[in-house]
Design an enzyme around this catalytic site. Structure first.
Site, mmCIF file in Angstrom:
data_model
loop_
_atom_site.group_PDB
_atom_site.id
_atom_site.type_symbol
_atom_site.label_atom_id
_atom_site.label_comp_id
_atom_site.label_asym_id
_atom_site.label_seq_id
_atom_site.Cartn_x
_atom_site.Cartn_y
_atom_site.Cartn_z
ATOM 1 N N GLY A 130 0.876 1.416 9.634
ATOM 2 C CA GLY A 130 0.039 0.624 8.736
ATOM 3 C C GLY A 130 0.472 0.887 7.304
ATOM 4 N N SER A 131 -0.188 1.863 6.656
ATOM 5 C CA SER A 131 0.207 2.214 5.281
ATOM 6 C C SER A 131 1.666 2.650 5.232
ATOM 7 C CB SER A 131 -0.670 3.357 4.766
ATOM 8 O OG SER A 131 -2.019 2.950 4.748
ATOM 9 N N ARG A 244 -0.677 -8.912 -4.267
ATOM 10 C CA ARG A 244 -1.722 -8.037 -4.825
ATOM 11 C C ARG A 244 -2.426 -8.701 -6.003
ATOM 12 N NH1 ARG A 244 2.200 -3.161 -3.337
ATOM 13 N NH2 ARG A 244 1.318 -2.935 -1.254
ATOM 14 N N HIS A 339 -31.281 -7.839 -4.409
ATOM 15 C CA HIS A 339 -32.025 -8.663 -3.457
ATOM 16 C C HIS A 339 -33.054 -7.849 -2.654
ATOM 17 C CE1 HIS A 339 -29.110 -11.856 -4.222
ATOM 18 N NE2 HIS A 339 -29.796 -12.662 -3.448
ATOM 19 N N GLU A 364 -3.333 -5.580 2.522
ATOM 20 C CA GLU A 364 -2.272 -5.706 1.507
ATOM 21 C C GLU A 364 -2.166 -4.424 0.676
ATOM 22 O OE1 GLU A 364 -1.300 -9.375 -0.203
ATOM 23 O OE2 GLU A 364 -2.187 -10.550 1.420
ATOM 24 N N GLY A 365 -2.283 -3.285 1.385
ATOM 25 C CA GLY A 365 -2.222 -1.966 0.750
ATOM 26 C C GLY A 365 -3.618 -1.485 0.402
ATOM 27 N N SER A 367 -6.671 0.954 -1.139
ATOM 28 C CA SER A 367 -6.834 1.456 -2.518
ATOM 29 C C SER A 367 -6.023 2.742 -2.725
ATOM 30 C CB SER A 367 -8.317 1.721 -2.798
ATOM 31 O OG SER A 367 -9.002 0.488 -2.901
HETATM 32 C C1 LIG Z 1 -8.680 -8.321 8.654
HETATM 33 C C2 LIG Z 1 -7.298 -7.763 8.454
HETATM 34 C C3 LIG Z 1 -6.244 -8.629 8.229
HETATM 35 C C4 LIG Z 1 -4.938 -8.151 8.112
HETATM 36 N N1 LIG Z 1 -3.894 -9.014 7.987
HETATM 37 C C5 LIG Z 1 -2.616 -8.556 8.070
HETATM 38 C C6 LIG Z 1 -1.500 -9.451 8.113
HETATM 39 O O1 LIG Z 1 -1.655 -10.686 8.027
HETATM 40 N N2 LIG Z 1 -0.249 -8.943 8.254
HETATM 41 C C7 LIG Z 1 -0.037 -7.593 8.327
HETATM 42 O O2 LIG Z 1 1.118 -7.200 8.470
HETATM 43 N N3 LIG Z 1 -1.071 -6.698 8.270
HETATM 44 C C8 LIG Z 1 -2.341 -7.160 8.151
HETATM 45 N N4 LIG Z 1 -3.395 -6.280 8.120
HETATM 46 C C9 LIG Z 1 -3.124 -4.858 8.193
HETATM 47 C C10 LIG Z 1 -3.473 -4.111 6.898
HETATM 48 O O3 LIG Z 1 -2.532 -4.413 5.894
HETATM 49 C C11 LIG Z 1 -3.539 -2.617 7.253
HETATM 50 O O4 LIG Z 1 -4.717 -2.454 8.026
HETATM 51 C C12 LIG Z 1 -3.565 -1.723 6.032
HETATM 52 O O5 LIG Z 1 -2.329 -1.750 5.354
HETATM 53 C C13 LIG Z 1 -3.888 -0.265 6.384
HETATM 54 O O6 LIG Z 1 -3.156 0.186 7.476
HETATM 55 P P1 LIG Z 1 -3.909 0.898 8.704
HETATM 56 O O7 LIG Z 1 -5.012 0.002 9.117
HETATM 57 O O8 LIG Z 1 -2.910 1.266 9.714
HETATM 58 O O9 LIG Z 1 -4.566 2.193 8.072
HETATM 59 P P2 LIG Z 1 -3.843 3.618 7.893
HETATM 60 O O10 LIG Z 1 -2.527 3.436 7.252
HETATM 61 O O11 LIG Z 1 -3.904 4.345 9.191
HETATM 62 O O12 LIG Z 1 -4.821 4.302 6.841
HETATM 63 C C14 LIG Z 1 -6.041 4.934 7.220
HETATM 64 C C15 LIG Z 1 -6.603 5.629 5.976
HETATM 65 O O13 LIG Z 1 -5.673 6.643 5.528
HETATM 66 C C16 LIG Z 1 -5.336 6.413 4.177
HETATM 67 N N5 LIG Z 1 -3.937 6.790 3.951
HETATM 68 C C17 LIG Z 1 -2.846 6.450 4.683
HETATM 69 N N6 LIG Z 1 -1.737 6.974 4.145
HETATM 70 C C18 LIG Z 1 -2.131 7.657 3.045
HETATM 71 C C19 LIG Z 1 -1.457 8.425 2.061
HETATM 72 N N7 LIG Z 1 -0.145 8.590 2.066
HETATM 73 N N8 LIG Z 1 -2.186 8.998 1.071
HETATM 74 C C20 LIG Z 1 -3.543 8.833 1.020
HETATM 75 N N9 LIG Z 1 -4.236 8.135 1.921
HETATM 76 C C21 LIG Z 1 -3.544 7.546 2.917
HETATM 77 C C22 LIG Z 1 -5.545 4.919 3.954
HETATM 78 O O14 LIG Z 1 -5.727 4.604 2.583
HETATM 79 C C23 LIG Z 1 -6.786 4.696 4.780
HETATM 80 O O15 LIG Z 1 -7.915 5.051 4.048
HETATM 81 C C24 LIG Z 1 -4.711 -6.749 8.182
HETATM 82 C C25 LIG Z 1 -5.793 -5.875 8.361
HETATM 83 C C26 LIG Z 1 -7.068 -6.361 8.513
HETATM 84 C C27 LIG Z 1 -8.195 -5.378 8.746
#
Ligand SMILES: Cc1cc2nc3c(=O)[nH]c(=O)nc-3n(C[C@H](O)[C@H](O)[C@H](O)COP(=O)(O)OP(=O)(O)OC[C@H]3O[C@@H](n4cnc5c(N)ncnc54)[C@H](O)[C@@H]3O)c2cc1C
Length: 387
Positions: A130-131, A244, A339, A364-365, A367
């Site tokens: 993900g991230s 972004r 509300h 999209e990344g 916070s």
């Molecule tokens: C409704 C929805 C629509 C989406 N649409 C798309 C899409 O069209 N295409 C696509 O490719 N993706 C899509 N995504 C995926 C989205 O971009 C990811 O969910 C997001 O980037 C986070 O990845 P993750 O869910 O694996 O969380 P993780 O990466 O597992 O993160 C979990 C937590 O750990 C924190 N974390 C992770 N790494 C670090 C670090 N190095 N330092 C500090 N904190 C960290 C994160 O900030 C978060 O709080 C979508 C997600 C949702 C929920």
């Protein structure tokens, strides 16, 4: 940059009218049915909303970044689900093609995306990536005049509706990081591509995501974006930089709507013999929200103008996404608070928006990832200056 004030204001006015008169009255039915009525989708097509950012040569409106964010301020007064449907064609689903595609690829797909005949999705995220997007594991192995894709993508916006996917896959398995990643165009219906069940989400009903699976999915080599392997990750990061600023503007639109709802309620609702808007503690919530929205609006416009001048806005785009998404969460929270009990009830728009806008701090990344990008850029710049 606004190319022509008069033309742009006419367009902005018609989108504002459409938002108020057509989209907002349909919000409840969209939330109830988890679908946008086809008649509204047709009207969105007619207004050109699917091709706002696609260059005019390919049938779009070719909005500049400043025009795009100002359009989002207006359109996103309505439920985020509407923006989500047109969002991928204007953003993550088309931008890789626009930024890095060759002429044949652009001519084949962009006019259909601009017209809203095709919906595009962007498939980067995976179950274990993900991230840390550069660790993605989907593979694309060259076999004659095709690439064979294997892997799975997760939470892909508009995938259930998509006719076209931009897919990030590893063409060089020996290279572990971003260098081995390439971007492909994959048409829906290609044998070996399948979809999971639509995800059940916290909010944004009417906007859909699902898993996308590739099982020996053969994609013509001509569909490698830009025709060069190893460029995909760089392209994806450029796409997200622009995305972004777009999402930050979406947050401002949603926050303005939430604040308008809160102000309206504060003027109507009476307690202790007077409208709750007369209480200074309620006024503080209104004033803090107005101030933060104004700050976000200003920084987004400034960054958009910078991008239109051709300057790099990697840091600024992350600052905007971080601030605007967090701001929108705070404004939503205050709107519910103003509300009172009514804000906790499913019938109120603020209850729905409260759940809808939670997503902006995640996709999209997250916070935290925006914070990392900002700090990394600051440190890199400081080291460059001192060397
Ligand atoms: C409704 C929805 C629509 C989406 N649409 C798309 C899409 O069209 N295409 C696509 O490719 N993706 C899509 N995504 C995926 C989205 O971009 C990811 O969910 C997001 O980037 C986070 O990845 P993750 O869910 O694996 O969380 P993780 O990466 O597992 O993160 C979990 C937590 O750990 C924190 N974390 C992770 N790494 C670090 C670090 N190095 N330092 C500090 N904190 C960290 C994160 O900030 C978060 O709080 C979508 C997600 C949702 C929920």
């Amino acid at each position: 940059m606004i190319r022509d004030d008069k033309t742009f204001n006419l367009l902005l006015d018609s989108v504002a009218r459409f938002t108020q008169e057509r989209l907002i009255p349909h919000e409840a039915v969209v939330a109830e049915t988890d679908a946008i009525p086809p008649v509204l989708i047709d009207e969105m097509r007619e207004l050109g909303l699917f091709g706002l950012t696609i260059p005019e040569t390919y049938g779009g409106l070719g909005l500049t970044m400043e025009e795009e964010v100002r359009m989002m301020f207006v359109l996103c007064q309505a439920s985020p689900a509407f923006r989500s449907l047109i969002g991928t064609n204007n953003g993550i689903g088309s931008q890789a093609l626009i930024l890095a595609g060759d002429e044949v690829q652009k001519r084949r797909y962009l006019p259909k995306l601009a017209a809203g005949e095709l919906i595009a999705s962007f498939a980067l995220t995976e179950p274990d990536s993900g991230s840390d997007a550069a660790s993605l594991r989907t593979t694309a192995v060259r076999d004659g005049d095709c690439y064979v894709l294997n892997g799975a993508k997760r939470y892909i916006t508009n995938a259930p509706e998509a006719g076209l996917f931009t897919v990030l896959a590893r063409t060089d398995p020996k290279v572990k990081g971003s260098e081995g990643i390439s971007a492909f165009i994959v048409e829906a219906g290609t044998p070996g591509l399948s979809l999971g069940q639509p995800d059940r989400k916290m909010g944004q009903r009417g906007a859909h995501t699902c898993d996308v699976m590739f099982d020996d999915c053969r994609v013509p080599a001509d569909n490698l974006i830009g025709g060069r392997e190893g460029e995909g990750f760089k392209t994806a990061m450029k796409v997200l930089d622009k995305g972004r600023l777009h999402i930050a503007a979406v947050c401002v639109g949603a926050a303005e709507r939430l604040l308008a709802e809160a102000l309206r309620y504060a003027l109507e609702r009476r307690q202790f013999g007077q409208p709750i808007a007369e209480f200074q503690l309620v006024q503080a919530m209104l004033a803090d929200s107005q101030t933060e929205i104004y700050a976000a609006r200003c920084m987004i416009l400034e960054a958009a103008r910078q991008r239109d001048r051709g300057e790099s806005v990697s840091t600024e785009a992350s600052c905007c996404k971080l601030f605007a998404a967090e701001m929108c969460g705070r404004v939503a929270d205050r709107a519910v608070q103003i509300h009172g009990g009514a804000g906790y009830m499913a019938a109120s728009a603020v209850e729905r928006f409260y759940r809808d806008v939670r997503l902006f701090r995640i996709y999209e990344g997250t916070s935290q990832i925006q914070q990392l990008i900002i700090a990394r850029n600051m440190i890199r710049e400081a080291r460059r200056m001192s060397s």
